[in-house]
Design a protein around this motif. Sequence first.
Motif, mmCIF file in Angstrom:
data_model
loop_
_atom_site.group_PDB
_atom_site.id
_atom_site.type_symbol
_atom_site.label_atom_id
_atom_site.label_comp_id
_atom_site.label_asym_id
_atom_site.label_seq_id
_atom_site.Cartn_x
_atom_site.Cartn_y
_atom_site.Cartn_z
ATOM 1 N N TYR A 197 44.248 41.444 17.806
ATOM 2 C CA TYR A 197 44.523 42.342 17.555
ATOM 3 C C TYR A 197 43.013 42.607 16.494
ATOM 4 C CZ TYR A 197 44.787 39.346 13.037
ATOM 5 O OH TYR A 197 43.917 38.645 12.005
ATOM 6 N N ARG A 198 42.928 43.787 15.822
ATOM 7 C CA ARG A 198 41.938 44.526 14.996
ATOM 8 C C ARG A 198 42.160 44.628 13.586
ATOM 9 N NH1 ARG A 198 39.251 46.757 18.402
ATOM 10 N NH2 ARG A 198 37.608 45.090 18.985
ATOM 11 N N LEU A 199 42.330 43.985 12.941
ATOM 12 C CA LEU A 199 42.496 45.026 11.401
ATOM 13 C C LEU A 199 41.034 45.757 10.605
ATOM 14 C CD1 LEU A 199 43.994 44.250 8.498
ATOM 15 C CD2 LEU A 199 42.367 42.992 7.799
ATOM 16 N N HIS A 200 42.194 46.920 10.677
ATOM 17 C CA HIS A 200 41.183 48.180 9.658
ATOM 18 C C HIS A 200 42.153 48.610 8.135
ATOM 19 C CE1 HIS A 200 40.986 49.526 14.195
ATOM 20 N NE2 HIS A 200 42.104 48.992 14.440
ATOM 21 N N SER B 121 45.458 47.495 14.823
ATOM 22 C CA SER B 121 45.528 47.939 15.975
ATOM 23 C C SER B 121 44.982 46.882 17.687
ATOM 24 C CB SER B 121 44.479 49.141 16.773
ATOM 25 O OG SER B 121 42.691 48.358 16.426
ATOM 26 N N ASP B 122 45.487 46.469 18.874
ATOM 27 C CA ASP B 122 45.554 46.014 19.727
ATOM 28 C C ASP B 122 43.844 45.844 19.755
ATOM 29 O OD1 ASP B 122 48.281 45.608 19.875
ATOM 30 O OD2 ASP B 122 48.443 47.734 21.128
ATOM 31 N N ALA B 123 43.670 44.673 19.725
ATOM 32 C CA ALA B 123 42.252 44.216 20.380
ATOM 33 C C ALA B 123 42.250 43.015 21.286
ATOM 34 C CB ALA B 123 41.109 43.468 18.967
ATOM 35 N N PRO B 124 42.240 43.511 23.420
ATOM 36 C CA PRO B 124 42.772 42.193 23.482
ATOM 37 C C PRO B 124 41.636 41.280 23.200
ATOM 38 C CG PRO B 124 43.583 43.914 24.876
ATOM 39 C CD PRO B 124 42.805 44.913 23.132
ATOM 40 N N THR B 125 40.522 41.220 23.173
ATOM 41 C CA THR B 125 38.936 40.347 23.212
ATOM 42 C C THR B 125 39.112 39.838 22.220
ATOM 43 O OG1 THR B 125 38.175 42.699 22.946
ATOM 44 C CG2 THR B 125 38.216 42.295 24.948
#
Length: 244
Positions: free
Chosen positions: A60-63, A51-55
């Motif tokens: 991105y962030r992995l799930h 998912s998008d994770a601008p910080t």
Amino acid sequence: MSPQARRWADLRRQIIFRAKRLNVGHLIEADQRYGQRDALGPHGVMLFLVSDAPTEPHGYRLHTAYRLWLASPEADDLPRLLSDLADIAAENVARCTAAGRRWHPIGPERSMVNGGDMSPPAGAVYVGVGVTTLDTDHGRWQQVARTLRDVPVGGRRLSAFDLKGQCYTLLTDGTALHIDRDPHARLGVDGIRCTKTLDPDRVTHYNPHHDLTEQGDHDTREVWRKLGLLHNVLTAHLLPGRQP
């Protein structure tokens, strides 16, 4: 190297870490439940989404969601398990499409998974599928698990933390990745084989693992082939117009 290429290299490293951790958790849980009515089977399936994770450093962030099975003769046969899961996924896609609904492997309807990140953010994108297995070159899980319960003659009793595990992964950028997790590996031997780079700053002229899915014995190649069937179904449905 482009930002996109760096992002994929980072994602491969994150998936390696996540898959290893899940494989260890699978091993510990299977060991604790060994011989009980709710004993776990030796194989599991992992789904990877981002998912998008601008910080975050690469945005991105992995799930990771996964499915483990209770021990049974059917759950011992990894190629068959993957083939059946691919058929079920294709059937779920067709059934939900005919009813005017969109099926997703994480659910809520006819979910393929039973653990991990069961509620990823809306818009999370499928990037790959993998296998965690407790069968290794040291033996099948049922054989190896029994050795933990044997009383050694003048030797050190083994624990689950002495045992190996394996992971197979296919990603939507064409990456194939195999992890041979060995707690007693020699220093510098990480057990990782990957068809694409893990280090975007390293110049590599030859990768001995570029045809990884065609390497190994018949059983290993069959795992790759059946995992590919499942990956194809999920990619075609979740990323229409894109070939795995």
